[in-house]
Structures are given as structure tokens and as C-alpha cells.
Design a protein around this motif. Structure first.
Motif, PDB file in Angstrom:
ATOM      1  N   GLU A  71      -9.221   2.137  -0.642  1.00 14.72           N
ATOM      2  CA  GLU A  71      -8.686   3.324   0.034  1.00 14.72           C
ATOM      3  C   GLU A  71      -7.314   3.738  -0.487  1.00 14.72           C
ATOM      4  O   GLU A  71      -6.840   4.844  -0.200  1.00 14.72           O
ATOM      5  N   TYR A  72      -6.676   2.870  -1.269  1.00 19.15           N
ATOM      6  CA  TYR A  72      -5.346   3.190  -1.799  1.00 19.15           C
ATOM      7  C   TYR A  72      -5.402   3.753  -3.223  1.00 19.15           C
ATOM      8  O   TYR A  72      -4.359   4.016  -3.820  1.00 19.15           O
ATOM      9  N   GLN A 216       4.923   5.665   6.219  1.00 19.60           N
ATOM     10  CA  GLN A 216       4.145   4.452   5.957  1.00 19.60           C
ATOM     11  C   GLN A 216       4.935   3.429   5.135  1.00 19.60           C
ATOM     12  O   GLN A 216       4.346   2.624   4.410  1.00 19.60           O
ATOM     13  N   GLU A 240       3.098   8.783  -0.902  1.00 17.01           N
ATOM     14  CA  GLU A 240       2.654   9.026   0.468  1.00 17.01           C
ATOM     15  C   GLU A 240       2.233  10.487   0.554  1.00 17.01           C
ATOM     16  O   GLU A 240       3.053  11.394   0.347  1.00 17.01           O
ATOM     17  N   GLU A 243       0.678  11.347   5.064  1.00 13.93           N
ATOM     18  CA  GLU A 243       0.875  10.083   5.778  1.00 13.93           C
ATOM     19  C   GLU A 243      -0.097   8.989   5.339  1.00 13.93           C
ATOM     20  O   GLU A 243      -0.286   7.994   6.037  1.00 13.93           O
ATOM     21  N   LYS A 244      -0.691   9.162   4.170  1.00 14.77           N
ATOM     22  CA  LYS A 244      -1.577   8.143   3.611  1.00 14.77           C
ATOM     23  C   LYS A 244      -0.963   7.593   2.329  1.00 14.77           C
ATOM     24  O   LYS A 244      -0.390   8.340   1.536  1.00 14.77           O
ATOM     25  N   TYR A 246      -0.970   5.873  -1.370  1.00  9.10           N
ATOM     26  CA  TYR A 246      -1.770   5.747  -2.584  1.00  9.10           C
ATOM     27  C   TYR A 246      -0.992   4.934  -3.613  1.00  9.10           C
ATOM     28  O   TYR A 246       0.221   5.112  -3.779  1.00  9.10           O
TER      29      TYR A 246
END
Length: 282
Positions: A71-72, A216, A240, A243-244, A246
């Protein structure tokens, strides 16, 4: 001819010559003290074969997926051995081309209809023809296959969060911002509690406004610690986006160990954080 002769110089001799020219003082490999001296030592004497996978921009994706989770990972749209293999019709209107074996072999396409294909070809083919290892004797790059990948275009004006990790402990973060603006790249260092540090690299100034702590950031530190465990030093880069988090890349020798700090005392301070493994010789 001169390039071929230079490439034949043993790593330790080449590094001593370039270090003196770049840093202004002699490289001490017997008792290295500064951050940049210790990076040169690590190039010569800390040769974990797995590092080659970690600097390969294609192969590292599998490594990261297995280590912290898929997921990253920024999605890959394709991988090719040469520019002529790329099927541009199959690519979306926005994408990023990268060479897998170097630093700088990058083409950002924000609008495929206006992409300068000749300039893109020239940049990619020039990168493919070079072995990045010879520029700074960063040995992990020496045997990385020369390939091209296309990645999903993620956002405009991405900030890089580059976590400096020492034996698996993130100690400071370099934020790179405004990379594609008129005034050019800005760099800011923060400690692990997100306090701005009075340190710069000579080539780039600070951003005008303070950089907000990424939402994050705690997750970034956790992931960076896991990815850098059992390594004397590694810089783990993240983005980021919405808000996710990577993953960006893993770097073992920032600026190839040839760029100082202002004030200069930070070169020694960061050097103290690197605990060299036993072994090695001048």
C-alpha cells in the motif's frame, strides 16, 4: 579517453581525490569523524549485497512491499529496456518516467499532448548510457540493470520527506519543497519532534514559510525505522499525498558524501550519530 582512465582509478584513491576537491579537507579513512567522511568509509567497507536491490527503482518495490506493505508503493505503469520500447499510447495523460539505475534520470509528464518527445528521449537515453557508480563510487548502483519505468503521476509540487536514520533510529528529517518553482528547491531540516533545525546544505535555502508537520509523520518514522534497521546509516524518503504515505527511495550516501553543512559543526554532529561496523582499512 579521460573518462575511461578516471573509471580505472581504484575506489579509495578516487574518493580521496574527489573528497579533497569537494570538501576542502583530506579524507581520513582510518579515523573518520564527519558525516561525509563516514559515508565514504561506508562506500568502501560496508557492502551488503542487498543494497543493490534497495537502490534499484524497480526491484525495490517488491522489497518494500514485502517489508512494510504494497500500500506504500507508487503504482508502476510499465518497465522497459530502452526508450523505443515505450508504448506512449498506452500511458495516461500524466505519468513519470524514471531510469532505475541512477539519480536524475527523470521525466515528469503533466500533459502527454505537449510532451517534448525529443527532450525526453535525450534525457532518458543519456541516463541509460551512464553507470551512476562511477560518479561517486556508490557501489550499490554498479550492477543495477539499466531500465526505464513509468509511474503514476501523483500530485503537483510534491514535498519529499527524507528521514535520516542511524542504526534504525530516525534522528532528523530533510524536507524538500518548491522543487519545480521559479525560485527553485528549498530545504529545511527538522528534528524527530518536528522542531526546525538551524542547519542547511549550501546549495539551497530554507522555505519562506515554516513547513507543517505531515499528518502521517509518526507513521513515516515507524516505517523508516523498520526499513533502516541494522544499517549504520540510511535515508528513507516518503511522500504524503491526501494524508497517505508513499515510499520514495532509499539512499545510503546523500549527495554522495560530497556536500557539507552550514554551520560546519553539523558535519561532525551527524558523523557522531554513525557508528561504523568493525573492520575496514585505509
Amino acid at each position: 579517453m579521460m573518462k575511461k582512465i578516471k573509471d580505472m582509478i581504484p575506489d579509495s584513491i578516487y574518493l580521496k581525490m574527489r573528497f579533497k576537491k569537494s570538501m576542502g579537507y583530506s579524507l581520513n579513512l582510518k579515523e573518520p569523524k564527519t558525516f561525509n567522511e563516514k559515508l565514504q568509509w561506508l562506500k568502501l567497507y560496508n557492502r551488503n549485497p542487498e543494497y543493490t536491490t534497495m537502490v534499484d527503482k524497480y526491484a525495490v518495490k517488491k522489497y518494500i512491499s514485502e517489508k512494510i506493505g504494497a500500500e506504500y508503493i507508487i503504482p508502476t505503469l510499465g518497465v522497459w529496456n530502452c526508450f523505443d520500447e515505450i508504448d506512449f499510447d498506452a500511458l495516461p495523460d500524466q505519468f513519470v518516467l524514471k531510469c532505475t539505475h541512477d539519480s536524475g534520470g527523470l521525466v515528469v509528464c503533466r500533459d502527454k499532448s505537449s510532451l517534448d518527445m525529443d527532450a525526453a528521449r535525450k534525457k532518458i537515453e543519456t541516463s541509460l548510457s551512464n553507470n551512476f557508480y562511477y560518479m561517486g563510487r556508490e557501489w550499490p548502483y554498479k550492477n543495477v540493470p539499466h531500465r526505464i519505468i513509468a509511474e503514476q503521476y501523483m500530485a503537483d509540487d510534491l514535498r519529499d520527506y527524507k528521514l535520516f536514520c542511524f542504526d534504525g533510529v530516525p534522528r532528523m528529517t530533510l524536507v524538500c519543497s518548491e522543487r519545480f518553482t521559479k525560485d527553485g528547491l528549498k530545504e529545511d531540516f527538522y528534528d524527530e519532534a518536528w522542531n526546525h533545525l538551524n542547519v542547511q546544505r549550501p546549495a539551497h535555502g530554507n522555505a519562506i514559510l515554516p513547513i507543517q508537520r505531515p499528518k502521517q509523520y509518526e507513521l513515516m518514522k515507524k516505517l523508516a525505522a523498520k526499513l533502516s534497521e541494522k544499517m549504520p546509516f540510511a535515508r528513507i524518503d516518503f511522500y504524503e499525498i491526501n494524508e497517505k504515505v508513499y515510499f520514495g527511495e532509499i539512499t545510503f550516501y546523500p549527495a554522495s558524501g560530497f556536500e557539507g553543512f552550514k554551520p560546519e559543526e553539523w558535519d561532525l554532529k551527524l558523523g557522531e550519530w554513525i557508528k561504523l561496523p568493525t573492520g575496514g582499512t585505509d
